[in-house]
Design a protein around this motif. Structure first.
Motif, PDB file in Angstrom:
ATOM      1  N   TRP A   8       0.816  -1.206   0.000  1.00 15.10           N
ATOM      2  CA  TRP A   8       0.000   0.000   0.000  1.00 15.10           C
ATOM      3  C   TRP A   8       0.854   1.261   0.000  1.00 15.10           C
ATOM      4  CZ3 TRP A   8      -4.797  -0.967  -1.128  1.00 15.10           C
ATOM      5  CH2 TRP A   8      -5.324  -2.215  -0.817  1.00 15.10           C
ATOM      6  N   ARG A  12       9.410   1.500   2.327  1.00 14.25           N
ATOM      7  CA  ARG A  12       9.685   2.110   3.633  1.00 14.25           C
ATOM      8  C   ARG A  12      10.807   1.328   4.283  1.00 14.25           C
ATOM      9  NH1 ARG A  12       5.389   5.206   5.742  1.00 14.25           N
ATOM     10  NH2 ARG A  12       4.253   6.105   3.980  1.00 14.25           N
ATOM     11  N   GLU A  16       9.942   0.314  10.234  1.00 12.32           N
ATOM     12  CA  GLU A  16       8.501   0.537  10.287  1.00 12.32           C
ATOM     13  C   GLU A  16       7.711  -0.770  10.284  1.00 12.32           C
ATOM     14  OE1 GLU A  16       6.923   3.241   7.451  1.00 12.32           O
ATOM     15  OE2 GLU A  16       8.330   4.835   7.947  1.00 12.32           O
ATOM     16  N   ALA A  61       4.160   0.501  11.667  1.00 14.30           N
ATOM     17  CA  ALA A  61       4.226   1.952  11.899  1.00 14.30           C
ATOM     18  C   ALA A  61       3.559   2.725  10.766  1.00 14.30           C
ATOM     19  CB  ALA A  61       5.674   2.403  12.054  1.00 14.30           C
ATOM     20  N   GLY A  62       2.917   2.016   9.851  1.00 16.31           N
ATOM     21  CA  GLY A  62       2.278   2.695   8.736  1.00 16.31           C
ATOM     22  C   GLY A  62       0.821   2.295   8.651  1.00 16.31           C
ATOM     23  N   CYS A  63       0.460   1.570   7.586  1.00 10.45           N
ATOM     24  CA  CYS A  63      -0.948   1.266   7.368  1.00 10.45           C
ATOM     25  C   CYS A  63      -1.416   0.059   8.186  1.00 10.45           C
ATOM     26  CB  CYS A  63      -1.202   1.038   5.879  1.00 10.45           C
ATOM     27  SG  CYS A  63      -0.239  -0.305   5.172  1.00 10.45           S
ATOM     28  N   ARG A  64      -0.472  -0.621   8.898  1.00 15.27           N
ATOM     29  CA  ARG A  64      -0.807  -1.707   9.826  1.00 15.27           C
ATOM     30  C   ARG A  64      -1.457  -2.887   9.105  1.00 15.27           C
ATOM     31  NH1 ARG A  64      -2.582   2.615  11.755  1.00 15.27           N
ATOM     32  NH2 ARG A  64      -4.766   2.027  11.781  1.00 15.27           N
ATOM     33  N   ARG A  65      -1.103  -3.109   7.852  1.00 16.18           N
ATOM     34  CA  ARG A  65      -1.634  -4.251   7.115  1.00 16.18           C
ATOM     35  C   ARG A  65      -0.575  -5.341   7.020  1.00 16.18           C
ATOM     36  NH1 ARG A  65      -5.212  -0.525   8.093  1.00 16.18           N
ATOM     37  NH2 ARG A  65      -7.238  -1.361   7.627  1.00 16.18           N
TER      38      ARG A  65
ATOM     39  N   GLN B  74     -13.942   3.182   9.528  1.00 19.22           N
ATOM     40  CA  GLN B  74     -13.569   1.939   8.877  1.00 19.22           C
ATOM     41  C   GLN B  74     -14.780   1.402   8.124  1.00 19.22           C
ATOM     42  OE1 GLN B  74     -11.027  -0.869  10.504  1.00 19.22           O
ATOM     43  NE2 GLN B  74     -10.222   0.415  12.145  1.00 19.22           N
ATOM     44  N   PRO B  97      -3.353   5.398  -1.635  1.00 21.98           N
ATOM     45  CA  PRO B  97      -2.673   5.336  -0.344  1.00 21.98           C
ATOM     46  C   PRO B  97      -2.010   6.666   0.024  1.00 21.98           C
ATOM     47  CG  PRO B  97      -2.174   3.382  -1.616  1.00 21.98           C
ATOM     48  CD  PRO B  97      -2.937   4.302  -2.519  1.00 21.98           C
ATOM     49  N   ASN B  98      -2.130   7.028   1.298  1.00 22.89           N
ATOM     50  CA  ASN B  98      -1.447   8.194   1.853  1.00 22.89           C
ATOM     51  C   ASN B  98      -1.828   9.493   1.142  1.00 22.89           C
ATOM     52  OD1 ASN B  98       0.091   6.667   3.808  1.00 22.89           O
ATOM     53  ND2 ASN B  98       1.257   5.906   2.068  1.00 22.89           N
ATOM     54  N   TRP B 110      -6.195   9.117   4.395  1.00 21.21           N
ATOM     55  CA  TRP B 110      -6.145   7.673   4.146  1.00 21.21           C
ATOM     56  C   TRP B 110      -5.227   7.038   5.175  1.00 21.21           C
ATOM     57  CZ3 TRP B 110      -2.553   3.913   3.252  1.00 21.21           C
ATOM     58  CH2 TRP B 110      -2.970   2.730   2.607  1.00 21.21           C
ATOM     59  N   LEU B 111      -5.716   6.082   5.947  1.00 24.34           N
ATOM     60  CA  LEU B 111      -4.861   5.369   6.898  1.00 24.34           C
ATOM     61  C   LEU B 111      -4.639   3.927   6.480  1.00 24.34           C
ATOM     62  CD1 LEU B 111      -6.057   6.468  10.452  1.00 24.34           C
ATOM     63  CD2 LEU B 111      -4.345   7.502   8.998  1.00 24.34           C
ATOM     64  N   GLY B 112      -5.517   3.379   5.663  1.00 23.45           N
ATOM     65  CA  GLY B 112      -5.418   1.994   5.224  1.00 23.45           C
ATOM     66  C   GLY B 112      -6.462   1.769   4.163  1.00 23.45           C
ATOM     67  N   PRO B 113      -6.413   0.591   3.525  1.00 20.73           N
ATOM     68  CA  PRO B 113      -7.359   0.337   2.437  1.00 20.73           C
ATOM     69  C   PRO B 113      -8.827   0.366   2.869  1.00 20.73           C
ATOM     70  CG  PRO B 113      -6.014  -1.595   2.925  1.00 20.73           C
ATOM     71  CD  PRO B 113      -5.409  -0.461   3.663  1.00 20.73           C
ATOM     72  N   GLN B 114      -9.079   0.141   4.168  1.00 24.49           N
ATOM     73  CA  GLN B 114     -10.468   0.259   4.647  1.00 24.49           C
ATOM     74  C   GLN B 114     -10.567   1.230   5.827  1.00 24.49           C
ATOM     75  OE1 GLN B 114      -9.324  -3.297   4.987  1.00 24.49           O
ATOM     76  NE2 GLN B 114      -9.872  -3.861   2.903  1.00 24.49           N
ATOM     77  N   GLU B 115      -9.638   2.151   5.950  1.00 26.25           N
ATOM     78  CA  GLU B 115      -9.603   2.977   7.152  1.00 26.25           C
ATOM     79  C   GLU B 115      -9.214   4.417   6.805  1.00 26.25           C
ATOM     80  OE1 GLU B 115      -6.851   1.576  10.082  1.00 26.25           O
ATOM     81  OE2 GLU B 115      -7.627   2.905  11.631  1.00 26.25           O
ATOM     82  N   ALA B 183       1.123  10.675   5.557  1.00 22.75           N
ATOM     83  CA  ALA B 183       1.884   9.444   5.751  1.00 22.75           C
ATOM     84  C   ALA B 183       1.851   9.081   7.213  1.00 22.75           C
ATOM     85  CB  ALA B 183       3.330   9.615   5.289  1.00 22.75           C
ATOM     86  N   GLN B 184       1.833   7.782   7.462  1.00 22.62           N
ATOM     87  CA  GLN B 184       2.057   7.294   8.813  1.00 22.62           C
ATOM     88  C   GLN B 184       3.471   6.759   8.825  1.00 22.62           C
ATOM     89  OE1 GLN B 184      -1.651   4.885  10.075  1.00 22.62           O
ATOM     90  NE2 GLN B 184      -1.661   4.986   7.843  1.00 22.62           N
ATOM     91  N   THR B 185       4.280   7.280   9.703  1.00 20.90           N
ATOM     92  CA  THR B 185       5.690   6.913   9.677  1.00 20.90           C
ATOM     93  C   THR B 185       6.288   7.126  11.047  1.00 20.90           C
ATOM     94  OG1 THR B 185       7.755   7.235   8.454  1.00 20.90           O
ATOM     95  CG2 THR B 185       6.464   9.186   8.915  1.00 20.90           C
ATOM     96  N   HIS B 191       5.772   7.095  16.453  1.00 23.18           N
ATOM     97  CA  HIS B 191       4.749   6.974  15.417  1.00 23.18           C
ATOM     98  C   HIS B 191       4.057   8.326  15.238  1.00 23.18           C
ATOM     99  CE1 HIS B 191       4.044   2.386  15.429  1.00 23.18           C
ATOM    100  NE2 HIS B 191       5.207   2.637  15.949  1.00 23.18           N
TER     101      HIS B 191
END
Lengths: 93, 236
Positions: A8, A12, A16, A61-65, B74, B97-98, B110-115, B183-185, B191
């Motif tokens: 996704w 990275r 992470e 640390a990112g999308c958690r997938r 979600q 994404p992102n 956008w945090l995830g494909p369903q979130e 971005a989540q990083t 975090h």
């Protein structure tokens, strides 16, 4: 430091991610029928190849997938990244 | 004998994780005072008069934007609920994404494909949650108020990107990361959700959403990383 391509988020750094061990370890269809040694085998015994190894990673640390990675255990080269639930791609040695 | 108690309300009890540092942030967002006694030769230089504006441009700015409303959403993208939520918000949920979608005062990250994370101004959480829950209408999914989870730091200025580069492995160059990207990083091992809200002549503005318990550490780290830009550049 590995650069891992999250399906996704893209590439990275390894920090992470969280390692999830060997991929494609199927839960026994009838766990109640297993002997203790068979159940222990399922729980604890994993392959330890020298070469391509399919394993699970989570981009914690990112999308958690969760997703799967084929990594060469000697060179750390990442040979394939594919979604969880898909069959292991054929990697030629 | 009656004691006069101060009125205790939700507002007087409410504390942001970094509320006590507002003055420190303000001080470190301005150029450092030239040392008057220590370096008389530099203070006497005629070019000194032109320095304040240069120094002000070089200085990164940091402030806390406390109590933003944050809703974690979600659901399955592309379904009828996603379409109803897009109609209610006035913008489709971002599926790249992102990336970020803007809808009036709301930002949808956008945090995830369903979130997704829906960010709004202070106090808007109940109304927005009601709007989203009504649009979800019992389909699989959830709307959760997570406003208390994170506080927000706003870092801006021409050197903001350099400050972040000291602890963030992401490529933040404008060709790779700009307004509308999030971005989540990890920033200095913490975090964060990074959200670039604009890019002006005065430099980019980033919002860093960080867990309350990590906010003190992250702001200490940011103040240290910003310190060099409060001073004129060293020239050999």
């Amino acid at each position: 430091m590995l650069l891992i391509a999250c399906p996704w988020c893209g590439e990275r750094e390894e920090l992470e991610f969280h390692y999830g061990g060997q991929a494609h370890v199927a839960h026994p269809a009838e766990p109640e029928g297993l002997s203790d040694s068979q159940w222990g085998e399922y729980l604890f015994v994993r392959d330890n190849p020298k070469g391509p190894f399919a394993e699970r990673w989570s981009h914690s640390a990112g999308c958690r997938r969760w997703f799967n990675v084929v990594r060469h255990t000697v060179t750390h080269e990442i040979l394939a990244v594919y979604p969880a639930g898909q069959p292991k791609p054929v990697i030629l040695p | 004998m009656t004691r006069r108690e101060p009125a205790v309300t939700a507002d007087t009890l409410r504390r942001s994780p970094l509320g006590h540092l507002a003055a420190v942030f303000a001080e470190h967002s301005t150029p450092a005072e030239p040392s008057p006694a220590g370096e008389p030769s530099r203070a006497a230089e005629p070019s000194r008069a032109a320095e304040p504006s240069i120094a002000a441009e070089r200085c990164a700015r940091l402030r806390e934007v406390p109590f933003l409303a944050q809703l974690d959403l979600q659901l399955e993208p592309g379904g009828p609920a996603a379409q109803r939520i897009a109609a209610a918000l006035g913008t489709p949920l971002p599926t790249a994404p992102n990336s970020v979608a803007e809808a009036g005062e709301l930002r949808v990250l956008w945090l995830g494909p369903q979130e997704w994370l829906v960010i709004g101004p202070d106090g808007s959480a109940p109304a927005t949650a009601a709007l989203l829950s009504a649009a979800l209408r019992g389909e699989p999914g959830s709307v959760v108020d997570v406003s208390a989870n994170r506080t927000t730091l706003e870092l801006s200025g021409r050197t903001a990107r350099e400050v972040l580069a000291k602890g963030c492995a992401l490529d933040l160059h404008p060709r790779a990361f700009g307004p509308g990207d999030c971005a989540q990083t990890l920033l200095s091992t913490v975090h964060v959700i990074l959200d670039q809200i604009d890019r002006t002549d005065a430099g980019p503005t980033y919002r860093l959403l960080v867990r309350g318990s990590f906010a003190q550490y992250l702001s200490d780290w940011l103040l240290d990383a910003m310190e060099e830009y409060r001073h004129p550049p060293l020239t050999p």
